[in-house]
Design a protein around this motif. Structure first.
Motif, PDB file in Angstrom:
ATOM      1  N   GLY A   1      -6.491 -10.456   2.014  1.00  0.00           N
ATOM      2  CA  GLY A   1      -7.476  -9.476   1.571  1.00  0.00           C
ATOM      3  C   GLY A   1      -8.075  -8.691   2.713  1.00  0.00           C
ATOM      4  N   MET A   2      -8.326  -9.361   3.843  1.00  0.00           N
ATOM      5  CA  MET A   2      -8.880  -8.652   4.991  1.00  0.00           C
ATOM      6  C   MET A   2      -7.877  -7.653   5.562  1.00  0.00           C
ATOM      7  SD  MET A   2     -11.997  -9.584   5.269  1.00  0.00           S
ATOM      8  CE  MET A   2     -12.860  -9.678   6.827  1.00  0.00           C
ATOM      9  N   LEU A   3      -6.605  -7.985   5.528  1.00  0.00           N
ATOM     10  CA  LEU A   3      -5.599  -7.011   5.974  1.00  0.00           C
ATOM     11  C   LEU A   3      -5.545  -5.812   5.040  1.00  0.00           C
ATOM     12  CD1 LEU A   3      -2.580  -9.173   7.214  1.00  0.00           C
ATOM     13  CD2 LEU A   3      -4.282  -7.959   8.582  1.00  0.00           C
ATOM     14  N   PHE A   4      -5.691  -6.033   3.738  1.00  0.00           N
ATOM     15  CA  PHE A   4      -5.753  -4.898   2.814  1.00  0.00           C
ATOM     16  C   PHE A   4      -6.929  -3.988   3.162  1.00  0.00           C
ATOM     17  CE2 PHE A   4      -2.788  -6.897  -0.213  1.00  0.00           C
ATOM     18  CZ  PHE A   4      -2.073  -5.778  -0.599  1.00  0.00           C
ATOM     19  N   ALA A   5      -8.083  -4.581   3.430  1.00  0.00           N
ATOM     20  CA  ALA A   5      -9.247  -3.770   3.787  1.00  0.00           C
ATOM     21  C   ALA A   5      -8.950  -2.938   5.035  1.00  0.00           C
ATOM     22  CB  ALA A   5     -10.459  -4.675   4.015  1.00  0.00           C
ATOM     23  N   HIS A   6      -8.343  -3.560   6.020  1.00  0.00           N
ATOM     24  CA  HIS A   6      -8.049  -2.864   7.281  1.00  0.00           C
ATOM     25  C   HIS A   6      -7.076  -1.709   7.069  1.00  0.00           C
ATOM     26  CE1 HIS A   6      -6.646  -2.252  11.429  1.00  0.00           C
ATOM     27  NE2 HIS A   6      -7.782  -2.831  11.800  1.00  0.00           N
ATOM     28  N   VAL A   7      -6.005  -1.964   6.324  1.00  0.00           N
ATOM     29  CA  VAL A   7      -4.990  -0.927   6.103  1.00  0.00           C
ATOM     30  C   VAL A   7      -5.546   0.210   5.254  1.00  0.00           C
ATOM     31  CG1 VAL A   7      -2.752  -0.478   4.999  1.00  0.00           C
ATOM     32  CG2 VAL A   7      -3.046  -2.481   6.472  1.00  0.00           C
ATOM     33  N   LEU A   8      -6.318  -0.107   4.239  1.00  0.00           N
ATOM     34  CA  LEU A   8      -6.901   0.937   3.393  1.00  0.00           C
ATOM     35  C   LEU A   8      -7.877   1.805   4.179  1.00  0.00           C
ATOM     36  CD1 LEU A   8      -7.475  -1.166   0.163  1.00  0.00           C
ATOM     37  CD2 LEU A   8      -5.901   0.768   0.384  1.00  0.00           C
TER      38      LEU A   8
ATOM     39  N   PHE B   1     -12.704  -5.173  10.192  1.00  0.00           N
ATOM     40  CA  PHE B   1     -11.655  -4.920   9.210  1.00  0.00           C
ATOM     41  C   PHE B   1     -11.942  -3.706   8.331  1.00  0.00           C
ATOM     42  CE2 PHE B   1     -10.731  -9.163  10.582  1.00  0.00           C
ATOM     43  CZ  PHE B   1      -9.351  -9.208  10.571  1.00  0.00           C
ATOM     44  N   GLY B   2     -12.949  -2.913   8.687  1.00  0.00           N
ATOM     45  CA  GLY B   2     -13.183  -1.663   7.978  1.00  0.00           C
ATOM     46  C   GLY B   2     -13.927  -1.779   6.668  1.00  0.00           C
ATOM     47  N   LEU B   3     -14.605  -2.891   6.449  1.00  0.00           N
ATOM     48  CA  LEU B   3     -15.345  -3.073   5.197  1.00  0.00           C
ATOM     49  C   LEU B   3     -16.712  -2.411   5.299  1.00  0.00           C
ATOM     50  CD1 LEU B   3     -14.352  -6.756   4.572  1.00  0.00           C
ATOM     51  CD2 LEU B   3     -14.076  -4.939   2.880  1.00  0.00           C
ATOM     52  N   ASP B   4     -17.003  -1.540   4.340  1.00  0.00           N
ATOM     53  CA  ASP B   4     -18.313  -0.895   4.282  1.00  0.00           C
ATOM     54  C   ASP B   4     -19.325  -1.749   3.531  1.00  0.00           C
ATOM     55  OD1 ASP B   4     -17.644   1.871   5.423  1.00  0.00           O
ATOM     56  OD2 ASP B   4     -16.139   1.652   3.846  1.00  0.00           O
ATOM     57  N   ASP B   5     -18.852  -2.508   2.554  1.00  0.00           N
ATOM     58  CA  ASP B   5     -19.726  -3.365   1.751  1.00  0.00           C
ATOM     59  C   ASP B   5     -19.034  -4.700   1.539  1.00  0.00           C
ATOM     60  OD1 ASP B   5     -21.821  -1.317   1.007  1.00  0.00           O
ATOM     61  OD2 ASP B   5     -20.056  -0.380   0.111  1.00  0.00           O
ATOM     62  N   VAL B   6     -19.812  -5.776   1.642  1.00  0.00           N
ATOM     63  CA  VAL B   6     -19.300  -7.122   1.387  1.00  0.00           C
ATOM     64  C   VAL B   6     -20.190  -7.779   0.355  1.00  0.00           C
ATOM     65  CG1 VAL B   6     -18.856  -9.397   2.362  1.00  0.00           C
ATOM     66  CG2 VAL B   6     -18.306  -7.353   3.693  1.00  0.00           C
ATOM     67  N   VAL B   7     -19.579  -8.269  -0.713  1.00  0.00           N
ATOM     68  CA  VAL B   7     -20.305  -8.983  -1.762  1.00  0.00           C
ATOM     69  C   VAL B   7     -19.894 -10.446  -1.699  1.00  0.00           C
ATOM     70  CG1 VAL B   7     -20.729  -9.204  -4.235  1.00  0.00           C
ATOM     71  CG2 VAL B   7     -20.343  -6.929  -3.223  1.00  0.00           C
ATOM     72  N   THR B   8     -20.860 -11.331  -1.529  1.00  0.00           N
ATOM     73  CA  THR B   8     -20.582 -12.763  -1.500  1.00  0.00           C
ATOM     74  C   THR B   8     -20.867 -13.334  -2.878  1.00  0.00           C
ATOM     75  OG1 THR B   8     -21.201 -12.821   0.843  1.00  0.00           O
ATOM     76  CG2 THR B   8     -21.054 -14.929  -0.302  1.00  0.00           C
TER      77      THR B   8
ATOM     78  N   VAL C   1       0.839  -1.201   0.000  1.00  0.00           N
ATOM     79  CA  VAL C   1       0.000   0.000   0.000  1.00  0.00           C
ATOM     80  C   VAL C   1       0.873   1.251   0.000  1.00  0.00           C
ATOM     81  CG1 VAL C   1      -1.643   1.344   1.378  1.00  0.00           C
ATOM     82  CG2 VAL C   1      -1.994  -1.113   1.058  1.00  0.00           C
ATOM     83  N   GLY C   2       1.907   1.258   0.826  1.00  0.00           N
ATOM     84  CA  GLY C   2       2.763   2.430   0.915  1.00  0.00           C
ATOM     85  C   GLY C   2       3.499   2.728  -0.370  1.00  0.00           C
ATOM     86  N   GLU C   3       3.889   1.695  -1.103  1.00  0.00           N
ATOM     87  CA  GLU C   3       4.669   1.893  -2.324  1.00  0.00           C
ATOM     88  C   GLU C   3       3.800   2.185  -3.534  1.00  0.00           C
ATOM     89  OE1 GLU C   3       8.094  -0.378  -5.012  1.00  0.00           O
ATOM     90  OE2 GLU C   3       7.526  -1.150  -3.042  1.00  0.00           O
TER      91      GLU C   3
END
Length: 322
Positions: free
Chosen positions: A155-162, A185-192, A134-136
């Protein structure tokens, strides 16, 4: 010493091998007494396919294969920054962490905070990969919409960091229902759904995410879906591990959107671990939410079978030693 290794497709077993000693530790390396090791999605192809996928020439994989996420105690050090007795976490590049002891390159390790137990400390290794990527590659995502394809442990860590970094809205797409972990984890929307079904269902005029993170890997379709989903002048971060050396790319879509495609690979490992430690310090509840299963190392077969069947409520699986 005891160790575990892949013995065939979807099979691993214990082996007894000589214990490494000081002469076996090259300059810049340490000998760790392994305290914990995590299962990464990149380990699963070796488990599924056995030795033929494990090594370039089909030779038998070594002791401790294929785990590379490691936490341990330094018992021999030839790295001046890591003293004997230090508890460290990071990479085992030889993928030899499913063992009582492991020789590991010091540059990929960082001492971790004393209040963390080894199973919790494991979060720092995958988190370091995400923080570095993310930083780079996503320097200006604050205030923008992001979508993560694949809501497994990475993927869940990406959601959290973003989300923690200021993304306006973070959505995630996965075949497994992750709604129970969305808020943590900071997800506003989840699509299954599969990513292909999700992209096919987007209305032509629907708002598209400015950032799409591909966190699935191991096949080519989700990269195509990421390019189809991203907004004009958006950015696609391909993070999932490729199983093929060459991937087809919807170049016309990428071109006409003036979009950017980048990829994430962690080079400066200790710096990335330092960034992950800072993130975890700001979010101390993350490790307990992220590590959902802790098993003894002698349950490695069961742990791999669990990891190979993603399920609701299941994220990081960690093995601990006696």
């Amino acid at each position: 010493m005891w160790a575990y290794t892949i013995t065939g497709p979807a099979a691993c077993a214990r082996v007894d091998v000589p214990t490494p000693d000081e002469p076996d530790v090259p300059d810049g390396h340490v000998l760790l007494r392994v305290l914990a090791a995590g299962i990464c999605g990149s380990d699963l192809p070796a488990f599924r396919n056995g030795a033929f996928a494990a090594t370039p020439h089909g030779t038998a994989p070594g002791a401790g294969f294929p785990l590379h996420e490691v936490a341990g105690e330094v018992v021999v050090s030839r790295d001046g920054t890591l003293p004997v007795g230090a508890r460290v976490v990071g990479w085992a590049p030889a993928r030899n962490a499913a063992a009582e002891y492991a020789v590991v390159e010091g540059a990929g390790l960082l001492p971790y905070a004393g209040h963390l137990d080894p199973a919790a400390a494991i979060v720092l290794q995958p988190l370091a990969c995400v923080v570095a990527a993310v930083g780079e590659h996503l320097p200006a995502f604050a205030g923008r919409d992001a979508t993560v394809l694949g809501l497994g442990p990475i993927g869940m860590l990406f959601a959290h960091v973003l989300k923690a970094g200021g993304a306006r809205r973070v959505a995630g797409v996965d075949r497994v229902d992750r709604s129970d972990l969305a808020a943590a984890f900071g997800l506003d929307d989840v699509v299954t759904a599969s990513t292909a079904r999700w992209v096919a269902g987007l209305a032509p005029a629907a708002a598209r995410p400015d950032v799409v993170v591909e966190a699935v890997g191991h096949q080519v379709g989700t990269l195509t879906d990421a390019v189809a989903a991203v907004a004009d002048r958006g950015r696609v971060l391909y993070f999932g591990i490729p199983d093929d050396p060459v991937y087809p790319l919807p170049m016309e879509q990428l071109l006409r959107k003036n979009a950017t495609l980048c990829a994430g690979y962690t080079r400066e490992k200790r710096a990335a671990l330092t960034g992950a430690a800072a993130h975890l310090e700001r979010h101390p509840d993350l490790a307990a939410t992220y590590v959902t299963h802790v098993l003894a190392m002698d349950e490695l077969q069961r742990a791999f079978e669990l990891a190979d069947r993603p399920a609701k409520g299941q994220l990081k699986i960690v093995l601990t030693t006696p």
